[in-house]
Each structure stands twice: as structure tokens, then as C-alpha cells.
Design an enzyme around this catalytic site. Structure first.
Site, PDB file in Angstrom:
ATOM      1  N   ASP A 261     -30.502   5.019 -18.068  1.00  0.00           N
ATOM      2  CA  ASP A 261     -31.031   5.348 -18.993  1.00  0.00           C
ATOM      3  C   ASP A 261     -31.159   4.330 -20.323  1.00  0.00           C
ATOM      4  O   ASP A 261     -30.452   3.249 -21.081  1.00  0.00           O
ATOM      5  CB  ASP A 261     -30.113   6.559 -18.959  1.00  0.00           C
ATOM      6  N   ALA A 262     -32.209   5.041 -21.168  1.00  0.00           N
ATOM      7  CA  ALA A 262     -32.663   4.129 -22.272  1.00  0.00           C
ATOM      8  C   ALA A 262     -31.723   2.735 -22.927  1.00  0.00           C
ATOM      9  O   ALA A 262     -30.946   2.576 -23.378  1.00  0.00           O
ATOM     10  CB  ALA A 262     -31.850   5.290 -23.364  1.00  0.00           C
ATOM     11  N   HIS A 264     -33.314   0.123 -23.983  1.00  0.00           N
ATOM     12  CA  HIS A 264     -33.371   0.477 -25.442  1.00  0.00           C
ATOM     13  C   HIS A 264     -32.513   0.452 -26.689  1.00  0.00           C
ATOM     14  O   HIS A 264     -32.441  -0.649 -27.729  1.00  0.00           O
ATOM     15  CB  HIS A 264     -34.622   1.090 -26.055  1.00  0.00           C
ATOM     16  N   GLU A 298     -35.683   3.157 -18.269  1.00  0.00           N
ATOM     17  CA  GLU A 298     -36.154   3.692 -19.082  1.00  0.00           C
ATOM     18  C   GLU A 298     -36.199   3.310 -20.283  1.00  0.00           C
ATOM     19  O   GLU A 298     -35.018   2.702 -20.670  1.00  0.00           O
ATOM     20  CB  GLU A 298     -35.469   5.634 -19.723  1.00  0.00           C
ATOM     21  N   ASP A 323     -43.590   6.468 -20.226  1.00  0.00           N
ATOM     22  CA  ASP A 323     -43.570   7.952 -21.291  1.00  0.00           C
ATOM     23  C   ASP A 323     -45.402   8.014 -22.136  1.00  0.00           C
ATOM     24  O   ASP A 323     -45.329   8.843 -22.124  1.00  0.00           O
ATOM     25  CB  ASP A 323     -42.689   8.021 -22.724  1.00  0.00           C
ATOM     26  N   PHE A 325     -47.922   7.449 -21.007  1.00  0.00           N
ATOM     27  CA  PHE A 325     -48.329   8.001 -20.037  1.00  0.00           C
ATOM     28  C   PHE A 325     -48.608   9.865 -20.224  1.00  0.00           C
ATOM     29  O   PHE A 325     -49.726  10.630 -20.364  1.00  0.00           O
ATOM     30  CB  PHE A 325     -48.733   8.238 -19.006  1.00  0.00           C
ATOM     31  N   HIS A 327     -47.593  11.918 -22.684  1.00  0.00           N
ATOM     32  CA  HIS A 327     -47.620  12.442 -23.940  1.00  0.00           C
ATOM     33  C   HIS A 327     -49.354  12.565 -24.510  1.00  0.00           C
ATOM     34  O   HIS A 327     -49.612  13.057 -24.189  1.00  0.00           O
ATOM     35  CB  HIS A 327     -46.885  11.295 -24.964  1.00  0.00           C
ATOM     36  N   GLN A 393     -38.350  15.266 -20.455  1.00  0.00           N
ATOM     37  CA  GLN A 393     -39.688  16.274 -21.051  1.00  0.00           C
ATOM     38  C   GLN A 393     -40.218  17.494 -20.551  1.00  0.00           C
ATOM     39  O   GLN A 393     -40.649  17.694 -21.415  1.00  0.00           O
ATOM     40  CB  GLN A 393     -41.218  15.268 -20.390  1.00  0.00           C
ATOM     41  N   GLY A 395     -36.957  19.112 -20.426  1.00  0.00           N
ATOM     42  CA  GLY A 395     -34.982  19.425 -21.053  1.00  0.00           C
ATOM     43  C   GLY A 395     -35.071  19.875 -21.963  1.00  0.00           C
ATOM     44  O   GLY A 395     -34.164  19.816 -22.884  1.00  0.00           O
ATOM     45  N   ASN A 396     -35.996  17.928 -22.846  1.00  0.00           N
ATOM     46  CA  ASN A 396     -35.401  18.011 -24.202  1.00  0.00           C
ATOM     47  C   ASN A 396     -36.851  19.192 -25.331  1.00  0.00           C
ATOM     48  O   ASN A 396     -36.662  18.744 -25.855  1.00  0.00           O
ATOM     49  CB  ASN A 396     -35.922  16.380 -24.232  1.00  0.00           C
TER      50      ASN A 396
END
Length: 607
Positions: A261-262, A264, A298, A323, A325, A327, A393, A395-396
Site C-alpha cells: 500500500d502507498a 510513496h 501502489e 491510477d 489510467f 482518472h 476509487q 470507497g474513497n
């Protein structure tokens, strides 16, 4: 792990003995106290802040806590927390009667990924519920399931990203043995298992790590507070913690791939980034086991270093979520340009995503207010994972809206078509395949009232760019969780059955068409017809050609294919839903007609 020589943390059983190891570098005394009889097992100091003992006084199933200078806490590396995140830990023997000795996961390029949340996938909220749906997933054409995080979290309702015991499998899901049973059952039918893991933060409730040692650092701050300590003083403890966790999932649970997860948000300026160490650890496991293992991430940085090999000082990850793609695709079908959608230009950016992967590959991002990203030249298509829906995309969004509740069916089918016709690995989110409109909002079941209020306030702040007259769902409300549970009875209705058949057809086409097999970006050229809102993907392999056409408009559009070739219709998103035969040869004029919000695939022998 490689520096300290530590190859296990927590409790593990070897024959008649239990090995106990705890990292507590500041402690003067460490012991393990059994909950049932109060028996205290003294641990002895080792190098680098570790404490260790071998004992026959503790058996599988016993409850215990770790005492650090007289204060008792659950074991940071606990394998089970049946009494919750504040209760005692339970000793677990991870030995399991595996039957997958001859199993080998599919090649990465053949992955068709199905993301699911164990708690809401079925009404049983358990691994057993997932096991019962394996025949359904196999029939759908899925080759890999991706399970949202299962590390023990507070209560019984959570996405999983609030986990506080990374080694303990969520008890309400069934615990360690049931997860092993699920993996074994998937392998029996050649379905790989990807597990979502969180190495960028620890949840806020039940986090006892600071009582043992400097697992965190105040050098950096993240959206969750202090960062996990990957490069400050005593960072070897946290690095060992993660590397042992990777090894546990891949060896003791036979997990085929980790989705991190994330990444970054991992703050690490060490000479050897923790992801590079995870890569090396995984390579060692592959060499020892003879079975492929994959590392997916991610990442919000558009930085090719995450995918570049170790030999180029990259991090060596096998694939990343793309992500951008998603958006661009969402804006192309009508998503309002608000929040992170505001700088995406729909069709143009979707075309770039097909060709270049990263939409922002060094160009200016006014949302971030800086030049952003690197190129992805030379990185194959199967190193990126794309989707039109996933847990984030959906749930948020403020209400957890699914695409089927936002767009007409023609548009959701075109979105799926765009994903499966890409040179990337396709991922779908549970229930998407039959077009469920059931929301998947954010939900928690924290026991701390103050924390609950902070979560509620945080959700309001997060959606400041999306606020409407709608009320933000209360994440703590159990009714919100109940609404997120998939209703499998929907599949008894004809409209959902048709949508499911469409997805089956898409997946089958992706798996069987030779031009789609391991399609590479350099075999693909993209053409945008702005006046018609048409996107054309031209594929050429050896002596075969394919033209994929997508109509992102409200009007029927006429397109002229190359008149030098004899074209045959292979796939039509409209005809596929109506059961109309695809075996159609286009006339010599090569004029084709596309209905609004539809997609066609044509093939020909190249001259």
C-alpha cells in the site's frame, strides 16, 4: 534481517520447543507471561536490542503478553489476537497440511485480478465465505484474487488499513489457519493469491509498538502521524520487522504476491531502500522454494525507479497500480473534473496512458503545482495494473458510489472494455462484474470514542472538494458496513446476469485472443478523433493486425478502416450483450458504425 542475522520475530514452534524473540533495545528486562497460570518465561538479551528464549512452557493456543520492564503488552509480532487489539496474544503454530506442492502461479502477464474485501465479499464475513465462491471466480475467468489487508485491526469492521498487528490474521475472518485453507483451495484450481500489506503506517488504535522500541521516527511526518523508522537510529528493528513479515506471508501462508500500500509514503533515505531489501528477500525465497513470487505496489510518484531493476539502483518491483489510467478513463466517460480529476483531459490523457503509461511523465501538474513524473520507456505493459474500479476509487468517494450507480450501463461496459483492451494487467473490484450498485463506503469499528470523532472529522475534510447536499456516511455506523456487503441474490435477476455474461466474454477474449496475449505497448499505436470522441488502438503482431475502436460520445459514429485489408469483427460491446454472433466480415468499403458508448474489435491479416 540480512544485517542482524535475525530470521524470526515473535513466537514460532520448532519440535517440542517454542522460540520467542522480541525487539526491545531500551529495555532492562523482558519476559513472556502466560495469561492462564501467570507463568513467567525470562528472555535473554542478544545483539542489536533483541531478546530471546527457547521454552517448552508455552504451547499452541496459549494466551500470553510480553513484559517490558514490568509493563505488559501484546506481542508486536503476535500471530493471533482473538480477544482484540488490546487483549493478550495467542501462540499459533503455523504448520499446515498443504496440498499445493505441484502448484506454480500463472505468469504475471496472464494475471486477471479480482480485488475483494473479506468482510463484505459474502454475508459470512470470513475466509470460508471466499472459499465457497472459488468455483464462481474460476468460472468467471479470474487467475488471481487480491485480498485487502487482513492484519488484525480494532473490532470486526474495517477496510484493513488500520491494522496494528502485521503478523496476526484478523480473527473475525477466521484467523491464520483459515487464510492458509483459502490459499490452498485457490491453488488447487490454479488461482493465485495476492495479499495487500501495509508498510507505510500502523493503525492508531491498539498500536503498542512504541512501548518496545523506536519503531517510529519524528524525522518525517505522514498523513497518519510519525513515520515508521526505516532510516533513523535503531532502524534495523523496523526493517527486520518488515522483512520477517514478508517472509512469513510468502513462506508460511504460500501467498503468491504482495501488493504494498502507498509505498510513496514510506520515508527511507538509506543507502539501500527497504523496498530493495524486500526485493532481495523475495528473490531469496523464490530461489529456495522454486516458486515464482511477485511484488506489486501502489505508488503516486510516477517514478520509474520503483520498477527499474536492482542492477540500475531501482527498487525492482514487479508491477504498480496505474491510477492515472483510471482518472483519464473516468473523465472520458463523464466524471466531473473535481479534486484529483480536475487536471485530466479525458480522451487525450487516456490515449497517452495507453501509449506512455504515465500521463504525467515530466510535464506540469497544476494540481500538484510542479513538473511531475518520469517516463516509462522500455517498461513492459504487464508491469502496470489498470482498472475502472477498485476499493480506493469506489470507497474513497464520499458516498462510496460504484460506477453502476453513476453511469448508464453502456458507459460502464465501455469502461471495462477499455481496461481489458489495454496492454496492462486488468483488475476488477468485487461485484463490478455483475454491475452491482451497492455502495462500498469507508467503514470502521473503533473502540475509542475520541478516535471515532477524529475519523468523522477527517472524512469531512477529505471531501471538501466534493461536498454536495448529501450527508457523509458515518464510518462507525454498522448499518454502513452492512450495506457494503455484496448481495449475491442479485445474480438471480436477468439484468445482472447479462452484465456478468458480458464480463465473462471480455475476460475470455483477453485470455484467448493471440494478439491480446502479452500485448506490449510498442505493439500499440493510438489515434484520437477529437471531432467524434473516438479512440482507436492499432495493434500489429507479425502478420496480424487488430483495430480496437471506442466511441466515447452520445452519437452513432462512422469510422473508415484501412481499405487495403479485409476486416473481421471479433468483439462488439453492444452485440455481446444481445447475444448476436461476432462472425462478421466488413465490406470492401471498410466503413464501420459504432453505437454511442460502445467498443468494437476488428482483425485482419496484414499485407
Amino acid at each position: 534481517m540480512r544485517k542482524t542475522g535475525v530470521n524470526h520475530i515473535g513466537i514460532r514452534f520448532r519440535g517440542d520447543l517454542c522460540q520467542i524473540r522480541v525487539w526491545a533495545p531500551m529495555a532492562k528486562n523482558v519476559s513472556c507471561r502466560l495469561a492462564e497460570n501467570g507463568e513467567e518465561i525470562t528472555l535473554h538479551p542478544e545483539q542489536y536490542g533483541y531478546w530471546y528464549v527457547e521454552s517448552n512452557l508455552i504451547a499452541a493456543g496459549d494466551f500470553y503478553k510480553i513484559s517490558v520492564d514490568g509493563k505488559e503488552f501484546p506481542d508486536p509480532a503476535s500471530r493471533a489476537q482473538p480477544k482484540g487489539v488490546h487483549g493478550p496474544s495467542q501462540a499459533v503454530d503455523l504448520e499446515f497440511p498443504w496440498t499445493d506442492q505441484n502448484y506454480q502461479p500463472a505468469a504475471q502477464s496472464d494475471f486477471i485480478i479480482y480485488e475483494l474485501h473479506v468482510g463484505t465479499f459474502t454475508s459470512s464475513h470470513s475466509f470460508d465465505g471466499v472459499i465457497r465462491k472459488i468455483p464462481y471466480l474460476k468460472n468467471l475467468g479470474i487467475t488471481a484474487i487480491e485480498i485487502m489487508p487482513v492484519a488484525q485491526f480494532p473490532g470486526e469492521r474495517n477496510w484493513g488499513y488500520d491494522g496494528v498487528f502485521p503478523f496476526a490474521v484478523q480473527d473475525s475472518y477466521g484467523g491464520a489457519a483459515e487464510l492458509q485453507r483459502l490459499v490452498d483451495a485457490c491453488h488447487e484450481v490454479n488461482i493465485a493469491v495476492i495479499l495487500d500489506v501495509v508498510y507505510n503506517h500502523i493503525g492508531p488504535e491498539g498500536n503498542y509498538l512504541p512501548n518496545f522500541g523506536p519503531y517510529f521516527t519524528d524525522k518525517y511526518h505522514t498523513p497518519w502521524g510519525e513515520a515508521l523508522n526505516y532510516d533513523d537510529r535503531f532502524c534495523h528493528g523496523q526493517r527486520d520487522f518488515v522483512l520477517n513479515n514478508v517472509r512469513m506471508w510468502l513462506e508460511d501462508f504460500h501467498i503468491d504476491a504482495l501488493r504494498m500500500d502507498a509505498v510513496h509514503a514510506i520515508k527511507d533515505f538509506s543507502a539501500h531502500h527497504i523496498l530493495q531489501e524486500i526485493r532481495k528477500e523475495t528473490d531469496d525465497i523464490i530461489a529456495t522454494s522454486g516458486k515464482d513470487r511477485y511484488l506489486f505496489v501502489e505508488c503516486d510518484l510516477n517514478d520509474r525507479r520503483f520498477l527499474d531493476p536492482l542492477a540500475k539502483n531501482g527498487f525492482g518491483m514487479d508491477a504498480q497500480w496505474l491510477d492515472e489510467f483510471h482518472h483519464a478513463l473516468r473523465v472520458a466517460v463523464g466524471e466531473a473534473k473535481r479534486g484529483y480529476y480536475e487536471e485530466f483531459n479525458g480522451l487525450d490523457d487516456l490515449a497517452k496512458a495507453y501509449e506512455k503509461a504515465y500521463v504525467f511523465d515530466g510535464n506540469y501538474s497544476f494540481h500538484r503545482e510542479k513538473f511531475f513524473g518520469t517516463d516509462a520507456n522500455g517498461i513492459s505493459g504487464d508491469r502496470f495494473i489498470v482498472f475502472c474500479q477498485n476499493h480506493d476509487q469506489v470507497g474513497n468517494r464520499m458516498l462510496g458510489d460504484r460506477a453502476a450507480s453513476l453511469y448508464p450501463q453502456e458507459r460502464t461496459r465501455l469502461m471495462a472494455f477499455a481496461v481489458f483492451m489495454s496492454p496492462y494487467l486488468p483488475l476488477l473490484f468485487m461485484g463490478e462484474e455483475w454491475g452491482t450498485e451497492s455502495a462500498f463506503p469507508y467503514f470502521v469499528s473503533h473502540g475509542d470514542p475520541e478516535l471515532v470523532e477524529l475519523v468523522r472529522a477527517g472524512r469531512k475534510q477529505e471531501f471538501r472538494d466534493f461536498l454536495t447536499d448529501s450527508q457523509i456516511p458515518d464510518p462507525q455506523d454498522e448499518a454502513i458496513f452492512r450495506k457494503a456487503v455484496l448481495d449475491w441474490d442479485e445474480l438471480n435477476l436477468e439484468s445482472y446476469q447479462q452484465h456478468l455474461l458480458y464480463y465473462k466474454s471480455l475476460i475470455a477474449f483477453r485470455k484467448t485472443n493471440p494478439l491480446m496475449k502479452n500485448l506490449q505497448r510498442d505493439e500499440l499505436t493510438v489515434e484520437s478523433l477529437h471531432d467524434k470522441n473516438i479512440l482507436l488502438l492499432h495493434v500489429k503482431k507479425d502478420d496480424s493486425c487488430m483495430c480496437i475502436i471506442m466511441n466515447f460520445s452520445d452519437h452513432t459514429q462512422q469510422i473508415k478502416l484501412s481499405t487495403d485489408l479485409q476486416w473481421k469483427l471479433l468483439f462488439d460491446t453492444y452485440k455481446m450483450t444481445k447475444g448476436i454472433s461476432m462472425d462478421t466480415v466488413v465490406s470492401d468499403s471498410a466503413n464501420v458504425s459504432l453505437l454511442p458508448w460502445s467498443g468494437n474489435v476488428y482483425t485482419s491479416v496484414c499485407k
